[in-house]
Design an enzyme around this catalytic site. Sequence first.
Site, PDB file in Angstrom:
ATOM      1  N   ASP A  60     114.835 -13.330  44.051  1.00 16.29           N
ATOM      2  CA  ASP A  60     115.240 -13.169  45.441  1.00 16.29           C
ATOM      3  C   ASP A  60     114.857 -11.789  45.944  1.00 16.29           C
ATOM      4  O   ASP A  60     114.492 -11.603  47.095  1.00 16.29           O
ATOM      5  CB  ASP A  60     116.767 -13.323  45.575  1.00 16.29           C
ATOM      6  CG  ASP A  60     117.191 -14.762  45.351  1.00 16.29           C
ATOM      7  OD1 ASP A  60     116.302 -15.599  45.092  1.00 16.29           O
ATOM      8  OD2 ASP A  60     118.399 -15.034  45.421  1.00 16.29           O
ATOM      9  N   GLU A 102     112.297  -9.957  45.031  1.00 22.71           N
ATOM     10  CA  GLU A 102     110.869  -9.882  45.364  1.00 22.71           C
ATOM     11  C   GLU A 102     110.611 -10.530  46.715  1.00 22.71           C
ATOM     12  O   GLU A 102     109.846 -10.026  47.540  1.00 22.71           O
ATOM     13  CB  GLU A 102     110.042 -10.602  44.286  1.00 22.71           C
ATOM     14  CG  GLU A 102     109.702  -9.710  43.112  1.00 22.71           C
ATOM     15  CD  GLU A 102     108.964 -10.479  42.035  1.00 22.71           C
ATOM     16  OE1 GLU A 102     107.730 -10.554  42.111  1.00 22.71           O
ATOM     17  OE2 GLU A 102     109.636 -11.023  41.138  1.00 22.71           O
ATOM     18  N   SER A 155     120.501 -17.610  60.463  1.00 24.10           N
ATOM     19  CA  SER A 155     120.793 -16.889  59.238  1.00 24.10           C
ATOM     20  C   SER A 155     121.232 -15.468  59.584  1.00 24.10           C
ATOM     21  O   SER A 155     121.548 -15.191  60.746  1.00 24.10           O
ATOM     22  CB  SER A 155     119.520 -16.898  58.396  1.00 24.10           C
ATOM     23  OG  SER A 155     119.789 -16.350  57.161  1.00 24.10           O
ATOM     24  N   LEU A 156     121.251 -14.584  58.634  1.00 30.80           N
ATOM     25  CA  LEU A 156     121.685 -13.213  58.902  1.00 30.80           C
ATOM     26  C   LEU A 156     120.584 -12.227  58.558  1.00 30.80           C
ATOM     27  O   LEU A 156     119.783 -12.466  57.652  1.00 30.80           O
ATOM     28  CB  LEU A 156     122.917 -12.877  58.064  1.00 30.80           C
ATOM     29  CG  LEU A 156     124.192 -13.700  58.307  1.00 30.80           C
ATOM     30  CD1 LEU A 156     125.283 -13.266  57.347  1.00 30.80           C
ATOM     31  CD2 LEU A 156     124.662 -13.552  59.740  1.00 30.80           C
ATOM     32  N   LYS A 195     129.224 -12.981  49.951  1.00 30.94           N
ATOM     33  CA  LYS A 195     128.092 -13.823  50.342  1.00 30.94           C
ATOM     34  C   LYS A 195     127.843 -14.815  49.210  1.00 30.94           C
ATOM     35  O   LYS A 195     127.312 -14.461  48.160  1.00 30.94           O
ATOM     36  CB  LYS A 195     126.861 -12.958  50.603  1.00 30.94           C
ATOM     37  CG  LYS A 195     125.658 -13.750  51.049  1.00 30.94           C
ATOM     38  CD  LYS A 195     124.658 -12.827  51.697  1.00 30.94           C
ATOM     39  CE  LYS A 195     123.226 -13.322  51.581  1.00 30.94           C
ATOM     40  NZ  LYS A 195     122.983 -14.719  51.741  1.00 30.94           N
ATOM     41  N   ASP A 233     126.298 -17.611  46.998  1.00 29.87           N
ATOM     42  CA  ASP A 233     124.894 -17.957  46.780  1.00 29.87           C
ATOM     43  C   ASP A 233     124.782 -19.456  46.528  1.00 29.87           C
ATOM     44  O   ASP A 233     124.890 -19.929  45.401  1.00 29.87           O
ATOM     45  CB  ASP A 233     124.355 -17.174  45.578  1.00 29.87           C
ATOM     46  CG  ASP A 233     122.842 -17.159  45.572  1.00 29.87           C
ATOM     47  OD1 ASP A 233     122.239 -17.618  46.566  1.00 29.87           O
ATOM     48  OD2 ASP A 233     122.262 -16.683  44.578  1.00 29.87           O
ATOM     49  N   ARG A 248     121.189 -27.118  56.374  1.00 34.04           N
ATOM     50  CA  ARG A 248     120.619 -26.280  57.432  1.00 34.04           C
ATOM     51  C   ARG A 248     119.236 -26.787  57.857  1.00 34.04           C
ATOM     52  O   ARG A 248     118.870 -26.706  59.015  1.00 34.04           O
ATOM     53  CB  ARG A 248     120.500 -24.836  56.943  1.00 34.04           C
ATOM     54  CG  ARG A 248     119.714 -24.005  57.935  1.00 34.04           C
ATOM     55  CD  ARG A 248     119.931 -22.537  57.801  1.00 34.04           C
ATOM     56  NE  ARG A 248     119.897 -22.085  56.437  1.00 34.04           N
ATOM     57  CZ  ARG A 248     120.490 -20.986  56.020  1.00 34.04           C
ATOM     58  NH1 ARG A 248     121.161 -20.247  56.864  1.00 34.04           N
ATOM     59  NH2 ARG A 248     120.403 -20.626  54.767  1.00 34.04           N
ATOM     60  N   GLU A 304     129.108 -22.902  52.513  1.00 33.35           N
ATOM     61  CA  GLU A 304     128.128 -22.912  51.438  1.00 33.35           C
ATOM     62  C   GLU A 304     128.592 -23.837  50.320  1.00 33.35           C
ATOM     63  O   GLU A 304     129.730 -23.734  49.862  1.00 33.35           O
ATOM     64  CB  GLU A 304     128.057 -21.470  50.912  1.00 33.35           C
ATOM     65  CG  GLU A 304     126.751 -21.069  50.351  1.00 33.35           C
ATOM     66  CD  GLU A 304     125.742 -20.576  51.386  1.00 33.35           C
ATOM     67  OE1 GLU A 304     126.027 -20.610  52.603  1.00 33.35           O
ATOM     68  OE2 GLU A 304     124.644 -20.196  50.963  1.00 33.35           O
ATOM     69  N   TYR A 359     133.083 -20.552  55.816  1.00 31.64           N
ATOM     70  CA  TYR A 359     133.269 -19.208  56.355  1.00 31.64           C
ATOM     71  C   TYR A 359     133.017 -19.103  57.853  1.00 31.64           C
ATOM     72  O   TYR A 359     133.036 -18.017  58.406  1.00 31.64           O
ATOM     73  CB  TYR A 359     132.379 -18.206  55.617  1.00 31.64           C
ATOM     74  CG  TYR A 359     130.958 -18.688  55.404  1.00 31.64           C
ATOM     75  CD1 TYR A 359     130.089 -18.855  56.454  1.00 31.64           C
ATOM     76  CD2 TYR A 359     130.499 -18.971  54.115  1.00 31.64           C
ATOM     77  CE1 TYR A 359     128.801 -19.304  56.265  1.00 31.64           C
ATOM     78  CE2 TYR A 359     129.206 -19.411  53.902  1.00 31.64           C
ATOM     79  CZ  TYR A 359     128.362 -19.583  54.986  1.00 31.64           C
ATOM     80  OH  TYR A 359     127.088 -20.025  54.787  1.00 31.64           O
ATOM     81  N   LYS A 415     131.104  -9.018  59.292  1.00 36.41           N
ATOM     82  CA  LYS A 415     131.104  -9.632  60.625  1.00 36.41           C
ATOM     83  C   LYS A 415     132.017  -8.814  61.525  1.00 36.41           C
ATOM     84  O   LYS A 415     133.121  -8.451  61.098  1.00 36.41           O
ATOM     85  CB  LYS A 415     131.646 -11.062  60.561  1.00 36.41           C
ATOM     86  CG  LYS A 415     130.776 -11.994  59.738  1.00 36.41           C
ATOM     87  CD  LYS A 415     131.448 -13.337  59.495  1.00 36.41           C
ATOM     88  CE  LYS A 415     130.611 -14.131  58.497  1.00 36.41           C
ATOM     89  NZ  LYS A 415     131.290 -15.294  57.974  1.00 36.41           N
ATOM     90  N   CYS A 437      99.202 -24.200  12.892  1.00 34.48           N
ATOM     91  CA  CYS A 437      98.318 -25.112  12.133  1.00 34.48           C
ATOM     92  C   CYS A 437      96.843 -24.863  12.429  1.00 34.48           C
ATOM     93  O   CYS A 437      95.976 -25.522  11.863  1.00 34.48           O
ATOM     94  CB  CYS A 437      98.685 -26.560  12.425  1.00 34.48           C
ATOM     95  SG  CYS A 437      98.196 -27.065  14.098  1.00 34.48           S
ATOM     96  N   CYS A 449     101.316 -30.811  12.906  1.00 34.22           N
ATOM     97  CA  CYS A 449     101.516 -29.354  12.927  1.00 34.22           C
ATOM     98  C   CYS A 449     102.917 -29.054  12.381  1.00 34.22           C
ATOM     99  O   CYS A 449     103.910 -29.602  12.874  1.00 34.22           O
ATOM    100  CB  CYS A 449     101.382 -28.845  14.355  1.00 34.22           C
ATOM    101  SG  CYS A 449     101.895 -27.122  14.525  1.00 34.22           S
TER     102      CYS A 449
END
Length: 664
Positions: A30, A32, A79-80, A110, A112, A131, A165, A217, A281, A402, A422
């Site tokens: 997340d 990245e 979204s936020l 938050k 997940d 969503r 969520e 929420y 919020k 092998c 093998c």
Amino acid sequence: MSRERILELREILRRLSREYYELDSPTVSDQEYDRYMQELIDLENEYPDMADPSSPTQKVGGEVLEGFVKVAHKTRMISLANAFNYEDLLAFDERVRKVVPHATYQVELKMDGLAMSLHYAHGQFKQAVTRGDGSVGEDVTNNVKTIASIPMSIPYQNDLEVRGEVIMPKAVFEKLNEERKENGEEPFANPRNAAAGSIRQLDSSIARKRKLDAYWYFLMDAQALGCHTQSEALSFLDHNGIKTNPLRRICKDIDEAWSFIQEMTERRNDLPYEIDGMVLKVNELDRWEEIGETVKSPKWAIAYKFPAEEVITRLKDIKITVGRTGKITPNAVLEPVRVAGSLVSAATLHNEDMIATKDVRINDFVVIHKAGDIIPEVVRSLPERRDEHSQKYVFPKYCPICHSPLVRYPDEAAHYCINQDCPARVSESIIHFASREAMNIDTLGSKRVELFCEKGIFKSVEDIYSLKDKRDELLKLEGFKEKSVDKLLNAIEASKQNPLEDLVFGLGIRQVGKKAARILAQHFKTMDALMQASKEELTQIRDIGEITAISILDFFALESNRQMIEKLRVAGCRMDSDQIETNESMFTNKTVVLTGSLSLFTRDEARALLERLGANVASSVSKKTDLVIYGENAGSKLEKALQLNVSVMDEATFMEEVNKYESI
Ligand code: IVH
């Protein structure tokens, strides 16, 4: 050049977003993803002429999926915006205070999971919608109904929409992944993907088994319902039995919010569910409109994202393991390092492409994190810290065990050792055969199998059953006394009586997990019938697809496999299935009729459940009928039952009864 980079970032983010939202299978962390997104946001701000409404910065989620009924959201599910540090929060606070100088913040966890909208009408639960792309979502009502904590009726009687969520608790996730691994299925990367994957099942019995939970929420039109603040809105939900997260705090300024964030950062690993940050919020609902919103997110709220616990260590080596299907997995051997609460000395590198994409070299310093805070992963290498010891890794062309050539099939990222004999594959196959879910020979664990393979006592699966002829040899091995040898041999003898499904699973046919093995055993009843099945016959069975069918045919086409089965037969292994296992219940030996449209089960599922509980399911109502279970719009059958004084049961009560017996 920055303009090109904008286009490139949009491409990257579109791909990653598809992997995350639609395929439930992200290939990067997340963090990245957020880094790419932030880079694009910054560049688009710098080059306003490059603005594009279809840019990922303007979008909320993924696309809408096929297979579910589409539902338009009355109000877009936005979204936020993200904050990654204290400075980002200060900047947010400053923007808010320009409009509302005395704002306070409701600070929440938050969660997940998978964002969801719930609808109630006349106090009854009516619909659940994902969503989707923010404007249009998928109707997943039947799957969401399986979540035990969601009330089917509430005291408030007018129309109501709440957002929240759906999550999978960590403990459920871990158990599910254990089962998936045992069944030869790919484990989910993290609880969020597992929750999303469960909700996106067309068959709601799967969602029910997954034991999801949900936290709510956001109350739509909260002001019209008499709430003045976000905290009052959450209390309104509490009063209506709609689950909110009690871990929340009203903070008078950003520093109070920051110290709550610090506190939760510490406690995060101890929570029973995953959180990926905190949400601030503005508590005063009547000021939200003035503060306003952008296309993508409101300006009165912000999501603070936790940094992943990333640590740097040295990658000492790359070691290959060979699985029982011959699949080759490269693993990083690491200088041991502590990550998110445990010591990590190895991490999977998945396959050749992953090593190349991440440009990971032996003796490199690498960044490690735990995917979903559970599975250690190499995030990236640090080329800037490379020294003369850094060595490019050459992926082997031959099996390290092998030495037969490795094969990579088109469209697959993995390499395979296709030598059936093998030694690595053989020992992994024997370990699988003896495992709990297969033949359940509990005294024959992986250490012993490896030892016996090393000593040449085991050369193939069927050698398990000739172990009794090698008693003397066993007694010579260190740690093997009369008593333990007897225990081992007795357990092996006892396993011969296991039903066909255990044996079929134990054979380790690709694509055939525990569930498919059970279905096959129940359908064909004997090993011979299964071995003779044609592709058409196999694909006609519910839950057996073409790929599985081909894999089964390939398995039985191999002479060596047929010989192995013959040897198991000669050794005395049972080659037929049990009658369907039934549980004693209030339905046992009762004649039951289903009528009307069921909302929690398909007809087939309800019938299968009843049969497992010992009922005889009939199609028409007569004096002999013991019970009629009815769904919505039930007609003449229900009437007839009432006339004949036959007991009737609604679907909800049926569900309650089933839950008493089914441990799913
Ligand atoms: S409020 C219009 N509160 O995180 C405001 N969202 O990155 C709606 N999320 O879209 C969102 N926990 O899917 C809010 N306590 C919480 C949350 C939360 C998780 C999710 C939600 C949102 C995303 C934003």
